[in-house]
Design a protein around this motif. Sequence first.
Motif, PDB file in Angstrom:
ATOM      1  N   PRO A 120      -4.244  15.647  18.793  1.00 39.31           N
ATOM      2  CA  PRO A 120      -5.678  15.351  18.723  1.00 39.31           C
ATOM      3  C   PRO A 120      -6.361  16.118  17.595  1.00 39.31           C
ATOM      4  CG  PRO A 120      -5.229  16.845  20.546  1.00 39.31           C
ATOM      5  CD  PRO A 120      -3.893  16.447  19.991  1.00 39.31           C
ATOM      6  N   LEU A 121      -7.550  15.675  17.231  1.00 37.85           N
ATOM      7  CA  LEU A 121      -8.342  16.312  16.174  1.00 37.85           C
ATOM      8  C   LEU A 121      -9.112  17.496  16.752  1.00 37.85           C
ATOM      9  CD1 LEU A 121      -9.566  16.249  13.290  1.00 37.85           C
ATOM     10  CD2 LEU A 121     -11.270  14.648  14.170  1.00 37.85           C
ATOM     11  N   LEU A 122      -8.898  18.704  16.173  1.00 38.26           N
ATOM     12  CA  LEU A 122      -9.569  19.921  16.623  1.00 38.26           C
ATOM     13  C   LEU A 122     -10.182  20.640  15.424  1.00 38.26           C
ATOM     14  CD1 LEU A 122      -6.901  21.304  19.148  1.00 38.26           C
ATOM     15  CD2 LEU A 122      -9.084  20.217  19.717  1.00 38.26           C
ATOM     16  N   ASP A 123     -11.504  20.798  15.442  1.00 36.98           N
ATOM     17  CA  ASP A 123     -12.234  21.520  14.390  1.00 36.98           C
ATOM     18  C   ASP A 123     -11.932  20.991  12.991  1.00 36.98           C
ATOM     19  OD1 ASP A 123     -13.312  23.170  16.361  1.00 36.98           O
ATOM     20  OD2 ASP A 123     -11.604  24.546  16.245  1.00 36.98           O
ATOM     21  N   GLY A 124     -11.825  19.658  12.882  1.00 37.28           N
ATOM     22  CA  GLY A 124     -11.598  19.032  11.587  1.00 37.28           C
ATOM     23  C   GLY A 124     -10.179  19.127  11.073  1.00 37.28           C
ATOM     24  N   VAL A 125      -9.239  19.533  11.919  1.00 34.63           N
ATOM     25  CA  VAL A 125      -7.837  19.712  11.511  1.00 34.63           C
ATOM     26  C   VAL A 125      -6.948  18.834  12.383  1.00 34.63           C
ATOM     27  CG1 VAL A 125      -5.940  21.341  11.197  1.00 34.63           C
ATOM     28  CG2 VAL A 125      -8.295  22.070  10.758  1.00 34.63           C
ATOM     29  N   VAL A 126      -6.079  18.049  11.729  1.00 34.51           N
ATOM     30  CA  VAL A 126      -5.040  17.284  12.429  1.00 34.51           C
ATOM     31  C   VAL A 126      -3.760  18.103  12.334  1.00 34.51           C
ATOM     32  CG1 VAL A 126      -3.719  15.150  12.503  1.00 34.51           C
ATOM     33  CG2 VAL A 126      -6.130  15.083  11.873  1.00 34.51           C
ATOM     34  N   ARG A 127      -3.320  18.654  13.474  1.00 41.22           N
ATOM     35  CA  ARG A 127      -2.129  19.522  13.481  1.00 41.22           C
ATOM     36  C   ARG A 127      -0.894  18.655  13.727  1.00 41.22           C
ATOM     37  NH1 ARG A 127      -4.110  24.555  13.418  1.00 41.22           N
ATOM     38  NH2 ARG A 127      -6.242  24.839  14.228  1.00 41.22           N
ATOM     39  N   GLY A 128      -0.215  18.342  12.637  1.00 48.04           N
ATOM     40  CA  GLY A 128       0.964  17.493  12.713  1.00 48.04           C
ATOM     41  C   GLY A 128       0.892  16.368  11.697  1.00 48.04           C
ATOM     42  N   ASN A 129       1.793  15.429  11.857  1.00 49.83           N
ATOM     43  CA  ASN A 129       1.886  14.320  10.905  1.00 49.83           C
ATOM     44  C   ASN A 129       0.839  13.252  11.195  1.00 49.83           C
ATOM     45  OD1 ASN A 129       4.181  15.591   9.870  1.00 49.83           O
ATOM     46  ND2 ASN A 129       5.545  14.474  11.251  1.00 49.83           N
ATOM     47  N   ILE A 130       0.492  12.511  10.132  1.00 47.09           N
ATOM     48  CA  ILE A 130      -0.275  11.273  10.312  1.00 47.09           C
ATOM     49  C   ILE A 130       0.616  10.108   9.882  1.00 47.09           C
ATOM     50  CG2 ILE A 130      -2.521  12.361   9.989  1.00 47.09           C
ATOM     51  CD1 ILE A 130      -2.586  11.115   7.166  1.00 47.09           C
ATOM     52  N   PHE A 131       0.385   8.948  10.489  1.00 42.15           N
ATOM     53  CA  PHE A 131       1.252   7.789  10.284  1.00 42.15           C
ATOM     54  C   PHE A 131       0.426   6.654   9.682  1.00 42.15           C
ATOM     55  CE2 PHE A 131       2.841  10.366  13.704  1.00 42.15           C
ATOM     56  CZ  PHE A 131       4.209  10.441  13.457  1.00 42.15           C
ATOM     57  N   LEU A 132       0.851   6.196   8.518  1.00 39.37           N
ATOM     58  CA  LEU A 132       0.206   5.072   7.840  1.00 39.37           C
ATOM     59  C   LEU A 132       1.063   3.835   8.085  1.00 39.37           C
ATOM     60  CD1 LEU A 132      -2.060   4.079   5.901  1.00 39.37           C
ATOM     61  CD2 LEU A 132      -0.563   4.692   4.005  1.00 39.37           C
ATOM     62  N   LYS A 133       0.558   2.933   8.935  1.00 36.58           N
ATOM     63  CA  LYS A 133       1.359   1.772   9.347  1.00 36.58           C
ATOM     64  C   LYS A 133       0.716   0.473   8.893  1.00 36.58           C
ATOM     65  CE  LYS A 133       3.816  -0.329  13.190  1.00 36.58           C
ATOM     66  NZ  LYS A 133       4.278  -0.221  14.581  1.00 36.58           N
ATOM     67  N   GLY A 134       1.538  -0.394   8.289  1.00 35.90           N
ATOM     68  CA  GLY A 134       1.071  -1.699   7.833  1.00 35.90           C
ATOM     69  C   GLY A 134       1.624  -2.823   8.690  1.00 35.90           C
ATOM     70  N   TYR A 135       0.822  -3.870   8.822  1.00 40.30           N
ATOM     71  CA  TYR A 135       1.216  -5.061   9.588  1.00 40.30           C
ATOM     72  C   TYR A 135       1.237  -6.307   8.702  1.00 40.30           C
ATOM     73  CZ  TYR A 135       0.694  -2.268  13.834  1.00 40.30           C
ATOM     74  OH  TYR A 135       0.833  -1.318  14.805  1.00 40.30           O
ATOM     75  N   GLY A 136       1.595  -6.110   7.424  1.00 40.21           N
ATOM     76  CA  GLY A 136       1.808  -7.252   6.532  1.00 40.21           C
ATOM     77  C   GLY A 136       0.564  -7.827   5.905  1.00 40.21           C
ATOM     78  N   ASP A 137      -0.522  -7.042   5.787  1.00 40.39           N
ATOM     79  CA  ASP A 137      -1.763  -7.544   5.192  1.00 40.39           C
ATOM     80  C   ASP A 137      -1.515  -7.920   3.725  1.00 40.39           C
ATOM     81  OD1 ASP A 137      -4.301  -8.132   4.378  1.00 40.39           O
ATOM     82  OD2 ASP A 137      -5.199  -6.236   5.006  1.00 40.39           O
ATOM     83  N   PRO A 138      -1.643  -9.203   3.359  1.00 35.97           N
ATOM     84  CA  PRO A 138      -1.367  -9.609   1.975  1.00 35.97           C
ATOM     85  C   PRO A 138      -2.518  -9.346   1.012  1.00 35.97           C
ATOM     86  CG  PRO A 138      -1.857 -11.530   3.293  1.00 35.97           C
ATOM     87  CD  PRO A 138      -1.928 -10.361   4.221  1.00 35.97           C
ATOM     88  N   VAL A 139      -3.717  -9.050   1.530  1.00 39.58           N
ATOM     89  CA  VAL A 139      -4.881  -8.833   0.660  1.00 39.58           C
ATOM     90  C   VAL A 139      -5.447  -7.426   0.869  1.00 39.58           C
ATOM     91  CG1 VAL A 139      -5.521 -11.254   0.369  1.00 39.58           C
ATOM     92  CG2 VAL A 139      -6.325 -10.014   2.385  1.00 39.58           C
ATOM     93  N   PHE A 140      -4.563  -6.459   1.102  1.00 38.13           N
ATOM     94  CA  PHE A 140      -4.970  -5.063   1.238  1.00 38.13           C
ATOM     95  C   PHE A 140      -5.148  -4.486  -0.164  1.00 38.13           C
ATOM     96  CE2 PHE A 140      -3.984  -0.526   2.424  1.00 38.13           C
ATOM     97  CZ  PHE A 140      -5.118  -0.349   3.206  1.00 38.13           C
ATOM     98  N   LEU A 141      -6.383  -4.221  -0.547  1.00 33.64           N
ATOM     99  CA  LEU A 141      -6.714  -3.852  -1.920  1.00 33.64           C
ATOM    100  C   LEU A 141      -7.150  -2.393  -2.009  1.00 33.64           C
ATOM    101  CD1 LEU A 141      -8.712  -7.063  -2.883  1.00 33.64           C
ATOM    102  CD2 LEU A 141      -6.297  -6.598  -3.288  1.00 33.64           C
ATOM    103  N   GLN A 142      -7.418  -1.991  -3.243  1.00 32.61           N
ATOM    104  CA  GLN A 142      -7.771  -0.600  -3.520  1.00 32.61           C
ATOM    105  C   GLN A 142      -9.034  -0.169  -2.779  1.00 32.61           C
ATOM    106  OE1 GLN A 142      -7.732   0.065  -7.694  1.00 32.61           O
ATOM    107  NE2 GLN A 142      -8.539   2.141  -7.578  1.00 32.61           N
ATOM    108  N   GLU A 143     -10.025  -1.040  -2.727  1.00 39.16           N
ATOM    109  CA  GLU A 143     -11.260  -0.684  -2.027  1.00 39.16           C
ATOM    110  C   GLU A 143     -11.053  -0.579  -0.515  1.00 39.16           C
ATOM    111  OE1 GLU A 143     -11.674  -5.086  -3.353  1.00 39.16           O
ATOM    112  OE2 GLU A 143     -10.957  -3.188  -4.185  1.00 39.16           O
ATOM    113  N   ASN A 144     -10.060  -1.311   0.019  1.00 38.86           N
ATOM    114  CA  ASN A 144      -9.782  -1.235   1.451  1.00 38.86           C
ATOM    115  C   ASN A 144      -9.141   0.085   1.847  1.00 38.86           C
ATOM    116  OD1 ASN A 144      -8.738  -4.607   0.983  1.00 38.86           O
ATOM    117  ND2 ASN A 144     -10.718  -3.955   1.777  1.00 38.86           N
TER     118      ASN A 144
END
Length: 536
Positions: A120-144
């Motif tokens: 969980p998030l405590l005092d603005g710190v994430v203790r551990g890994n974060i996971f960036l997961k994609g579900y095949g978005d074909p129009v995921f752009l820089q602004e997104n």
Amino acid sequence: MIRFFPLNFRSVFKCLILFTIFHFFSTPAFSNKKNQTNYKVQSLSVLKRILKKSIKRNCRKTKKLGFMAQSLTVGDILYSHFAHRKKIPASNIKILTSIASLFHLRPEYYFVTDVYSVSPLLDGVVRGNIFLKGYGDPVFLQENIRELVNKLKLKGINKITGDIIVDESFFDKKRYGIGWKKNNNLKTYMVPSSALSLNFNSVLISVDPGKRNNLNAPKIRIDPSSEAIKIKSKIKKDRYTKSSKLTFQKVFSKNKKDIFLIKGKIPLKGNIINKRLPITYPSLYTAGVFLSLLENNSIILTGRIKIGRTPNHANLLVRHSSKSLSSIIKTMNKWSNNFISEQILKTLGAELFGLPGTSKKGLKAVRNYLFSIGISKNSFKIFDGSGLSRMNRITPYAMVKVLDHAFHDHRFSSDFISSLPIYGIDGTLRKRRRLTKDEYRVRAKTGYLNGVSSLSGYVFSRNGEILGFSILINGNGCKGKRLAREVTKYLQLFDRSLHKKGKSIVLNIKKRKKISKTLIKNNFNKWHRTYKPRLY
């Protein structure tokens, strides 16, 4: 008499020529433009005769052409020319991909890209890994992806004491379609597919020569910047060269990083040179951009980028949702985007047949749709979702039948028809010459490969009939663009009387309503009740 009327035969000959030209262009066919625009093809026999002449005029080898036109209002076949012979359709395969995806996933379906954490998030710190997961978005752009980082910042996150774990397990690890000729090609129409992609899996490289008398090395920028992209420069400034002569090469990929070599000569002063190149490792490239945006937003990361999977007990931090599937398909068909079609094909396989999403599973879903509308397996062979493979085959008859059923399926017909380019107006047909003063009457999908030209779609004729057609040309025996222009023009001018066929039209409408009802009833269980993606 000779003195007062000298015979200058040259001037007399010129006058005769001018008189004949004036007389020729003063005829009603040329002087009255209304006669040209109001020209009508008032019977089916006349239409067949005109189309036959057009094919003979534009094709030296008529066997290279497969063509069929059918009235979707009345149901009769207007013209057929080798319509049951299988041809390479090129990008017309996207018609099958888009219709099958709208049929199975619904037009409201959308893609997501998530960021998870275990602790969980405590005092603005994430203790551990974060996971960036994609579900095949074909129009995921820089602004997104910038929005994702801004959402993390708004949540109050200032520090992450772990790694960025990249999760692309929604798709398999095969990057290219069956039968694609890659050959170290640096063209952006042939990019790898991945469940976590960014900017159509391409990167923009800019070379700035700088000021006039500046002999320093030119500035090279990568947009967006990522640690997965490296540049080696062998560019020389030469005062004697007037135009830039640069070559871009992919040297090798070490530690899953793309290294591009740029070499050549540029003038002392010139315009900025922009080149868009495909990448090899989409997920790592996306994570590299994500990391650079974290640094720009003063979010500290103590770890590094790794490849892995998101645990089941992970908590969702932020999410990005894409546009609806119908609007994504509109982008795909208007500009014939190969990357979008391959992403949609794999998503179709993942949603219908489980993880991971593969091209084979997606093609199975497309075949099941074709079988459900009565197309035999001998009429087609499909190996990818974009049409880049030269192993694809389909008959014009099967293509028109697909267009027919898509037009009469009220659940997504308007979404599909609006996704097709308008002749002479937009998309891949924007540079075609206008047919007549009446615009917006032809909507069709183009297709090109070496020696292959295709055009399939709808024509809205003068008398209100909707016509479906498919032109598939394999080989160099036909003038593809000219033939397509003449055929669509004559179909547009088709204006037969429907009073005699009123009874058959009523019977046809009743028959088609019955067909659509049985289709919906038989495939109701396959039609997903929710338009949300399955989050495995």
